[in-house]
Enzyme design. Sequence first.
Site, PDB file in Angstrom:
ATOM      1  N   SER A  61      84.723 129.941  16.178  1.00 17.88           N
ATOM      2  CA  SER A  61      85.894 130.111  17.038  1.00 17.88           C
ATOM      3  C   SER A  61      85.541 129.649  18.442  1.00 17.88           C
ATOM      4  O   SER A  61      84.363 129.627  18.830  1.00 17.88           O
ATOM      5  CB  SER A  61      86.319 131.584  17.061  1.00 17.88           C
ATOM      6  OG  SER A  61      87.270 131.837  18.076  1.00 17.88           O
ATOM      7  N   TYR A  76      84.118 140.872  18.369  1.00 18.53           N
ATOM      8  CA  TYR A  76      84.470 139.599  17.757  1.00 18.53           C
ATOM      9  C   TYR A  76      83.743 138.441  18.447  1.00 18.53           C
ATOM     10  O   TYR A  76      83.173 137.565  17.780  1.00 18.53           O
ATOM     11  CB  TYR A  76      85.982 139.393  17.819  1.00 18.53           C
ATOM     12  CG  TYR A  76      86.462 138.157  17.099  1.00 18.53           C
ATOM     13  CD1 TYR A  76      86.670 138.173  15.728  1.00 18.53           C
ATOM     14  CD2 TYR A  76      86.703 136.971  17.796  1.00 18.53           C
ATOM     15  CE1 TYR A  76      87.103 137.032  15.057  1.00 18.53           C
ATOM     16  CE2 TYR A  76      87.139 135.834  17.134  1.00 18.53           C
ATOM     17  CZ  TYR A  76      87.339 135.868  15.765  1.00 18.53           C
ATOM     18  OH  TYR A  76      87.763 134.736  15.109  1.00 18.53           O
TER      19      TYR A  76
END
Length: 345
Positions: A201, A214
Amino acid sequence: MMNAMVIFAEFFVVILKVLWAFVTAGAKWVVRPKEKSVAGQVCLITGAGSGLGRLFAKEFARRRAVLVLWDINSQSNEETAELVREIYRELDSESPMSKDGAVGGLEEIPPFQPQVYTYVCDVGKRESVYSTAEKVRREVGNVDMLINNAGVVSGHHLLECPDELIERTMVVNCHAHFWTTKAFLPKMLELNHGHIVTVASSLGLFSTAGVEDYCASKFGAIGFHESLSHEIKASDKDGIKMTLVCPYLVDTGMFKGCRIRKEIEPFLPPLKPEFCVTQSMRAILTDQAMICTPRIVYMVNIMKSILPFEAIVCMYRFLGADKCMYPFLAQRKELMNNNEAKEDI
């Protein structure tokens, strides 16, 4: 004196190689490289039951790869498998075969019939990964392409997040890559053939507030990927390729409610999942080392590396990126409170 001359000569060669790397990289932006064939190759995708994993499965199916789908949810995984089978049937119907199976008096060799295999696997559990990997080797064969795609998000501020959810995020998004790679890399090294894809990501390149677990997990996944890439290069296994996928916010529902500044959002909207996977597939099939979508992510990553922290904070506030996750976190909290209220009734 002689040693100094040797070092200078080697340094000069290094400079030439670096310049050549820039030239070849730039050329790929102008002349699109030819995509490699993955027909008949075994492609394993984690988190294949939904989102990007399902779209990756469909794209590889269109290229006649043998699909091995892993997901913790059996039903959604089977739904993906059925979509893959439908693609296989469409490809089979398009194959040029005469009715009697012969062309020009010669017997037609039937085209390769790819298959799809489904396995329920919790990549957050090491034993589940290793045992399922053994089943795959026994029932399917060697894995040629490993797509580490499975991912989760807790959706809590750090001080409100239970420890077990933090651990779950780290294990699924990062540690699982160690285990899947350890399961399938040895055979790739033996054959000097394979491709490992890490679906990370942009939040593994630069972070934002409210999703500490995350971001940490994606930073870890990228660090693992880069170190492994160097190790494979150091072992002179040029037949094993590595691709790192770092998309901006993808509209899969994982971060539903996330918003940047409304005036800026039209210029930087959430990515369509199909666009993200199309760009990623192009990178994978041309052995591109890294793909960031959109391309502005490359620039942001460079700026983050050279600008003072306070300058980055100013940019975040201008873009509305400093608190972009807060609406998402609020929605998750409200949803959990509603669920708890229903359970109490």
